[in-house]
Design an enzyme around this catalytic site. Structure first.
Site, PDB file in Angstrom:
ATOM      1  N   CYS A 234       0.805  -1.224   0.000  1.00 32.19           N
ATOM      2  CA  CYS A 234       0.000   0.000   0.000  1.00 32.19           C
ATOM      3  C   CYS A 234       0.839   1.275   0.000  1.00 32.19           C
ATOM      4  CB  CYS A 234      -0.979   0.001   1.170  1.00 32.19           C
ATOM      5  SG  CYS A 234      -2.240  -1.275   0.994  1.00 32.19           S
TER       6      CYS A 234
ATOM      7  N   HIS B 129     -12.662   9.458  -8.138  1.00 23.95           N
ATOM      8  CA  HIS B 129     -11.645   9.481  -9.193  1.00 23.95           C
ATOM      9  C   HIS B 129     -10.534  10.490  -8.903  1.00 23.95           C
ATOM     10  CE1 HIS B 129     -14.582   7.013 -11.231  1.00 23.95           C
ATOM     11  NE2 HIS B 129     -13.596   6.601 -12.006  1.00 23.95           N
TER      12      HIS B 129
ATOM     13  N   GLU C 135     -13.504  -0.358   2.305  1.00 23.10           N
ATOM     14  CA  GLU C 135     -12.388  -0.221   1.363  1.00 23.10           C
ATOM     15  C   GLU C 135     -12.365  -1.392   0.377  1.00 23.10           C
ATOM     16  OE1 GLU C 135      -8.502   1.414   2.749  1.00 23.10           O
ATOM     17  OE2 GLU C 135      -7.769  -0.559   2.149  1.00 23.10           O
TER      18      GLU C 135
END
Length: 150
Positions: free
Chosen positions: A25, A75, A136
């Site tokens: 991550c 986005h 998530e």
């Protein structure tokens, strides 16, 4: 009259990177987030009110969450502005990318705290934010409850 909780769900696509993290991550990657927003209040009991029977119109709640969270984060690439990612953010912006810089590590836990603040400050006085759930992935999510914020 009793208090009622109502929930509206939202979804958005966001990329982020966790600077200094010891796993994958640390790289820019994205998620299809699901956000559940639950508010609590007493339904309007004035028969002459156009929103009679409602705690809050789902459309009104949608406007708040869209303007404070979805329209900002969908986005977008979320990066901590207090890391070396600031240089990367500048380059990405110059290339036309939507970059949101935050004052924290953009984990689900910190994002949900941010969302709680953004949403609660826009709610009508007679409505309280009860809880948020930020999913998530299909198997990983963070939950925020107002009652825990003492």
């Amino acid at each position: 009259m009793s208090k009622i909780r109502i929930t509206k769900e939202f979804s958005f696509e966001t990329a982020h990177a966790l600077h200094g993290y010891d796993g994958k991550c640390k790289n820019i990657h994205g998620h299809s987030y699901k956000l559940s927003v639950t508010v609590i209040g007493k339904p309007i009991d004035d028969l002459t009110h156009v929103k009679c029977g409602m705690v809050i119109d789902f459309g009104d709640l949608k406007k708040i969450v869209k303007s404070e969270v979805v329209d900002v984060w969908d986005h977008a690439i979320i990066l901590n502005k207090n890391t070396p990612h600031l240089h990367l953010a500048k380059q990405l912006k110059e290339l036309g990318n939507n970059v949101v810089l935050v004052d924290y590590q953009p984990t689900s836990e910190k994002m949900i705290e941010d969302f709680a603040h953004r949403i609660s400050t826009q709610l009508p006085n007679h409505i309280q934010l009860h809880s948020l759930q930020l999913r998530e992935t299909e198997t990983a999510y963070a939950t925020w409850y107002a009652e825990d914020q003492v």
